[in-house]
Write an enzyme that holds these catalytic residues in place. Structure first.
Site, PDB file in Angstrom:
ATOM      1  N   THR A  36       1.000  -1.271   0.133  1.00 33.51           N
ATOM      2  CA  THR A  36       0.029  -0.027   0.069  1.00 33.51           C
ATOM      3  C   THR A  36       0.878   1.366   0.037  1.00 33.51           C
ATOM      4  OG1 THR A  36       0.041   0.393   2.430  1.00 33.51           O
ATOM      5  CG2 THR A  36      -1.722  -1.355   1.485  1.00 33.51           C
ATOM      6  N   ILE A  60      -3.331  -9.676   2.507  1.00 32.57           N
ATOM      7  CA  ILE A  60      -3.407 -10.627   3.551  1.00 32.57           C
ATOM      8  C   ILE A  60      -5.231 -11.069   3.435  1.00 32.57           C
ATOM      9  CG2 ILE A  60      -1.782 -10.328   5.040  1.00 32.57           C
ATOM     10  CD1 ILE A  60      -3.837  -8.710   6.852  1.00 32.57           C
ATOM     11  N   THR A 125      -1.946  -2.748  19.444  1.00 24.04           N
ATOM     12  CA  THR A 125      -1.529  -1.479  19.954  1.00 24.04           C
ATOM     13  C   THR A 125      -2.410  -1.058  21.165  1.00 24.04           C
ATOM     14  OG1 THR A 125      -2.083   0.922  19.496  1.00 24.04           O
ATOM     15  CG2 THR A 125      -3.520  -0.550  18.341  1.00 24.04           C
ATOM     16  N   ASP A 126      -1.832  -0.178  22.052  1.00 22.60           N
ATOM     17  CA  ASP A 126      -2.396   0.261  23.257  1.00 22.60           C
ATOM     18  C   ASP A 126      -3.371   0.905  23.075  1.00 22.60           C
ATOM     19  OD1 ASP A 126      -1.071   2.516  22.369  1.00 22.60           O
ATOM     20  OD2 ASP A 126       0.151   2.842  24.217  1.00 22.60           O
ATOM     21  N   GLU A 127      -3.608   1.376  21.928  1.00 24.37           N
ATOM     22  CA  GLU A 127      -4.967   2.178  21.637  1.00 24.37           C
ATOM     23  C   GLU A 127      -6.107   1.687  21.717  1.00 24.37           C
ATOM     24  OE1 GLU A 127      -4.504   4.748  18.198  1.00 24.37           O
ATOM     25  OE2 GLU A 127      -2.416   4.871  18.077  1.00 24.37           O
ATOM     26  N   TYR A 153      -9.429   3.060  13.803  1.00 20.36           N
ATOM     27  CA  TYR A 153      -8.395   2.400  13.829  1.00 20.36           C
ATOM     28  C   TYR A 153      -8.236   1.380  14.765  1.00 20.36           C
ATOM     29  CZ  TYR A 153      -3.612   1.253  14.776  1.00 20.36           C
ATOM     30  OH  TYR A 153      -2.199   0.717  15.240  1.00 20.36           O
ATOM     31  N   ALA A 155     -10.486   0.480  16.966  1.00 20.97           N
ATOM     32  CA  ALA A 155     -11.594  -0.624  16.955  1.00 20.97           C
ATOM     33  C   ALA A 155     -11.067  -1.573  16.143  1.00 20.97           C
ATOM     34  CB  ALA A 155     -13.128   0.333  16.643  1.00 20.97           C
ATOM     35  N   SER A 156     -10.624  -1.604  14.961  1.00 18.40           N
ATOM     36  CA  SER A 156     -10.315  -2.553  13.784  1.00 18.40           C
ATOM     37  C   SER A 156      -9.198  -3.569  14.565  1.00 18.40           C
ATOM     38  CB  SER A 156     -10.028  -2.117  12.692  1.00 18.40           C
ATOM     39  OG  SER A 156      -8.733  -1.192  12.820  1.00 18.40           O
ATOM     40  N   LYS A 157      -8.313  -2.876  15.308  1.00 24.07           N
ATOM     41  CA  LYS A 157      -7.319  -3.627  15.930  1.00 24.07           C
ATOM     42  C   LYS A 157      -7.744  -4.389  17.028  1.00 24.07           C
ATOM     43  CE  LYS A 157      -3.429  -3.472  15.116  1.00 24.07           C
ATOM     44  NZ  LYS A 157      -2.679  -4.318  14.084  1.00 24.07           N
ATOM     45  N   VAL A 209       1.534  21.122  14.957  1.00 23.70           N
ATOM     46  CA  VAL A 209       1.276  20.331  16.088  1.00 23.70           C
ATOM     47  C   VAL A 209      -0.131  20.485  16.582  1.00 23.70           C
ATOM     48  CG1 VAL A 209       1.713  20.458  18.653  1.00 23.70           C
ATOM     49  CG2 VAL A 209       3.430  20.735  16.955  1.00 23.70           C
ATOM     50  N   ARG A 217       2.350  10.437  24.798  1.00 25.98           N
ATOM     51  CA  ARG A 217       2.442   9.146  24.369  1.00 25.98           C
ATOM     52  C   ARG A 217       3.563   8.236  25.063  1.00 25.98           C
ATOM     53  NH1 ARG A 217      -1.803  10.223  23.061  1.00 25.98           N
ATOM     54  NH2 ARG A 217      -2.718  10.631  21.133  1.00 25.98           N
ATOM     55  N   ASN A 252       3.650  15.585  23.172  1.00 26.67           N
ATOM     56  CA  ASN A 252       3.984  15.770  21.944  1.00 26.67           C
ATOM     57  C   ASN A 252       5.093  17.204  21.897  1.00 26.67           C
ATOM     58  OD1 ASN A 252       2.773  13.567  21.134  1.00 26.67           O
ATOM     59  ND2 ASN A 252       1.012  14.818  20.025  1.00 26.67           N
ATOM     60  N   ASP A 275      -7.019  20.365  16.542  1.00 31.34           N
ATOM     61  CA  ASP A 275      -6.885  19.143  16.893  1.00 31.34           C
ATOM     62  C   ASP A 275      -7.622  18.072  16.189  1.00 31.34           C
ATOM     63  OD1 ASP A 275      -5.843  17.238  18.993  1.00 31.34           O
ATOM     64  OD2 ASP A 275      -6.757  17.999  20.464  1.00 31.34           O
TER      65      ASP A 275
HETATM   66  N1  LIG Z   1       4.036   2.234  14.437  1.00 31.83           N
HETATM   67  C1  LIG Z   1       3.531   2.250  15.671  1.00 31.83           C
HETATM   68  O1  LIG Z   1       3.738   3.248  16.480  1.00 31.83           O
HETATM   69  C2  LIG Z   1       2.519   1.290  16.030  1.00 31.83           C
HETATM   70  C3  LIG Z   1       2.067   1.115  17.483  1.00 31.83           C
HETATM   71  C4  LIG Z   1       1.357   0.252  17.820  1.00 31.83           C
HETATM   72  C5  LIG Z   1       1.167  -0.856  17.095  1.00 31.83           C
HETATM   73  N2  LIG Z   1       1.305  -0.678  15.801  1.00 31.83           N
HETATM   74  C6  LIG Z   1       0.943  -2.000  15.091  1.00 31.83           C
HETATM   75  O2  LIG Z   1       2.013  -2.592  14.259  1.00 31.83           O
HETATM   76  C7  LIG Z   1       1.750  -3.065  13.039  1.00 31.83           C
HETATM   77  C8  LIG Z   1       2.783  -2.313  12.284  1.00 31.83           C
HETATM   78  O3  LIG Z   1       2.804  -0.962  12.295  1.00 31.83           O
HETATM   79  P1  LIG Z   1       3.716   0.123  11.300  1.00 31.83           P
HETATM   80  O4  LIG Z   1       4.034   1.471  11.910  1.00 31.83           O
HETATM   81  O5  LIG Z   1       4.845  -0.629  10.838  1.00 31.83           O
HETATM   82  O6  LIG Z   1       2.637   0.298  10.010  1.00 31.83           O
HETATM   83  P2  LIG Z   1       3.201   0.509   8.651  1.00 31.83           P
HETATM   84  O7  LIG Z   1       1.625   1.302   8.127  1.00 31.83           O
HETATM   85  O8  LIG Z   1       4.468   1.569   8.696  1.00 31.83           O
HETATM   86  O9  LIG Z   1       3.275  -0.514   7.696  1.00 31.83           O
HETATM   87  C9  LIG Z   1       2.084  -1.469   7.456  1.00 31.83           C
HETATM   88  C10 LIG Z   1       2.492  -2.269   6.468  1.00 31.83           C
HETATM   89  O10 LIG Z   1       1.428  -3.248   6.157  1.00 31.83           O
HETATM   90  C11 LIG Z   1       1.103  -3.364   4.890  1.00 31.83           C
HETATM   91  N3  LIG Z   1      -0.402  -3.724   4.503  1.00 31.83           N
HETATM   92  C12 LIG Z   1      -1.540  -2.820   4.732  1.00 31.83           C
HETATM   93  N4  LIG Z   1      -2.596  -3.548   4.677  1.00 31.83           N
HETATM   94  C13 LIG Z   1      -2.165  -4.765   4.166  1.00 31.83           C
HETATM   95  C14 LIG Z   1      -2.626  -5.752   3.590  1.00 31.83           C
HETATM   96  N5  LIG Z   1      -4.297  -5.933   3.526  1.00 31.83           N
HETATM   97  N6  LIG Z   1      -2.176  -6.994   3.266  1.00 31.83           N
HETATM   98  C15 LIG Z   1      -0.823  -6.791   3.275  1.00 31.83           C
HETATM   99  N7  LIG Z   1      -0.032  -5.861   3.488  1.00 31.83           N
HETATM  100  C16 LIG Z   1      -0.798  -4.919   3.965  1.00 31.83           C
HETATM  101  C17 LIG Z   1       1.626  -1.910   4.109  1.00 31.83           C
HETATM  102  O11 LIG Z   1       1.692  -2.113   2.815  1.00 31.83           O
HETATM  103  C18 LIG Z   1       2.630  -1.708   5.166  1.00 31.83           C
HETATM  104  O12 LIG Z   1       3.753  -2.181   4.601  1.00 31.83           O
HETATM  105  C19 LIG Z   1       0.407  -2.712  12.903  1.00 31.83           C
HETATM  106  O13 LIG Z   1      -0.238  -3.525  12.870  1.00 31.83           O
HETATM  107  C20 LIG Z   1      -0.016  -1.503  13.719  1.00 31.83           C
HETATM  108  O14 LIG Z   1      -1.352  -1.495  14.155  1.00 31.83           O
HETATM  109  C21 LIG Z   1       2.228   0.204  15.230  1.00 31.83           C
END
Ligand SMILES: NC(=O)c1ccc[n+]([C@@H]2O[C@H](COP(=O)([O-])OP(=O)(O)OC[C@H]3O[C@@H](n4cnc5c(N)ncnc54)[C@H](O)[C@@H]3O)[C@@H](O)[C@H]2O)c1
Length: 335
Positions: A36, A60, A125-127, A153, A155-157, A209, A217, A252, A275
């Site tokens: 993506t 996926i 995520t902690d969210e 977001y 809610a989906s996680k 900001v 955070r 922040n 905000d």
């Molecule tokens: N970045 C943070 O601070 C953070 C904090 C808590 C949790 N997370 C979780 O960690 C995971 C990784 O986060 P990130 O920051 O690396 O995200 P990111 O957005 O940088 O990377 C997500 C990756 O998933 C791929 N992707 C998205 N939809 C897809 C699909 N349907 N099929 C296959 N690939 C797909 C994208 O191409 C991308 O490479 C996520 O699940 C996120 O919810 C991230």
């Protein structure tokens, strides 16, 4: 070991590929990513030049593709990073978040079930815990904190987490879930706070900001996160949730000021913008279970981590310039 790493071209997934290669160079890694806008093949090219690392472009949610991959590779374990991850985009496009984050996780879980004996780890995520008040620093999220989402977001996680845990209970699948705080470090897409502010400051442009910058955070260096994930995959107990936090709470404004300080830029670049709707006030993680049960502790202090991160963006201009001009989307998958 044969490991499927989904979302491997994203920020944390790619860091995890490099972490795992460094510690277990003999393992076979299959990197599945839909590429993506958030996926960046350039990040993975050095890893793909090494033996035992394969890249597959795919979604996926594509059951046939996922099934064929499981049949061909006979995975021992799956770690699911693939997700839509930017809260602001979930407010304008909730549908893509539900598809990738919930249905995509279900497709992976079903593949683990069908093919048998596959360990599954869900990166969350902690969210999912909602937020904490700014004036009660003693309150922290534990694994027992009730789910209370604020954004499409989160809610989906949360939906994906609950599904993964239900597959453990219903089908006996060896599933773990981890919930981490905000990550920072190399290879983060410049829509997120820290890289966005670094690039704006390097360009002497206004730093946008949200609100008054008071939101707090708990910043976790991505390498510490990868170390925690590796431990959970190797030694975590199926059916369990693990909170991963940096014990690095910062508002922040403090983060933005640190970046300006590292770059020797003036605070007059800070500009306040309206905000985010439903903006969570504070996240604070209690990572005691990770320490008690798996011996994990974060190693990177914020001062050291932010200095190294700013330096990385200064020294890797070609990586982010290709994102800003869009050319990163043209990189060909190596044969
Ligand atoms: N970045 C943070 O601070 C953070 C904090 C808590 C949790 N997370 C979780 O960690 C995971 C990784 O986060 P990130 O920051 O690396 O995200 P990111 O957005 O940088 O990377 C997500 C990756 O998933 C791929 N992707 C998205 N939809 C897809 C699909 N349907 N099929 C296959 N690939 C797909 C994208 O191409 C991308 O490479 C996520 O699940 C996120 O919810 C991230």
């Amino acid at each position: 070991m044969k490991l499927l790493i989904t979302g491997a071209a994203g920020f944390i997934g790619s860091n995890f590929v490099y972490y795992w290669r460094e510690h277990s160079p003999g393992d076979r890694l299959v990197c599945l990513d839909a590429l993506t806008y958030a996926g960046n093949l350039n990040t993975l090219l050095p890893a793909l030049a090494q033996p035992h690392v394969r890249f597959v472009q795919g979604d996926i949610t594509n059951t046939a593709l996922v099934d064929a991959l499981f049949a061909a590779e006979d995975f021992d374990a799956v770690i699911n990073f693939a997700a839509e991850s930017f809260v602001d985009r979930s407010i304008t496009h909730p549908d893509i978040f539900l598809r990738s984050n919930v249905l995509g996780t279900q497709v992976l879980l079903d593949a683990c079930r069908t093919h048998g004996g596959v360990r599954f780890h869900q990166v969350s995520t902690d969210e999912v815990y909602g937020d904490l008040p700014l004036d009660r620093p003693e309150l922290l999220f534990t694994e027992e904190t009730p789910i209370r989402c604020s954004s499409p977001y989160s809610a989906s996680k949360a939906g994906a987490d609950l599904l993964a845990l239900a597959y453990h209970r219903t089908y006996g699948l060896a599933v773990t879930v981890s919930r981490c705080s905000n990550n920072y470090g190399p290879f983060q897409f410049p829509e997120k706070l820290i890289p966005l502010m670094i690039l704006k400051a390097l360009d002497d442009a206004p730093l946008p900001v949200y609100g008054r910058g008071a939101n707090i955070r708990d910043w976790l260096h991505v390498r510490d996160h990868c170390a925690a994930l590796a431990l959970i995959l190797q030694k975590g107990t199926p059916g369990e949730v693990y909170n991963i936090g940096g014990r690095n709470e910062r508002d922040n404004m403090t983060v933005v000021r640190s970046i300006l300080h590292e770059l020797g830029k003036p605070e007059s670049l800070i500009s306040y913008v309206t905000d985010r709707a439903g903006h969570d006030l504070r996240y604070g993680i209690d990572p005691a279970k990770m320490h008690r049960e798996l011996g994990w502790l974060p190693e990177t202090g914020f001062a050291e981590g932010i200095a190294a991160t700013v330096r990385w963006y200064v020294e890797n201009q070609s990586w982010w310039a290709a994102i800003l001009d869009g050319s990163y989307r043209l990189t060909a998958i190596p044969a």
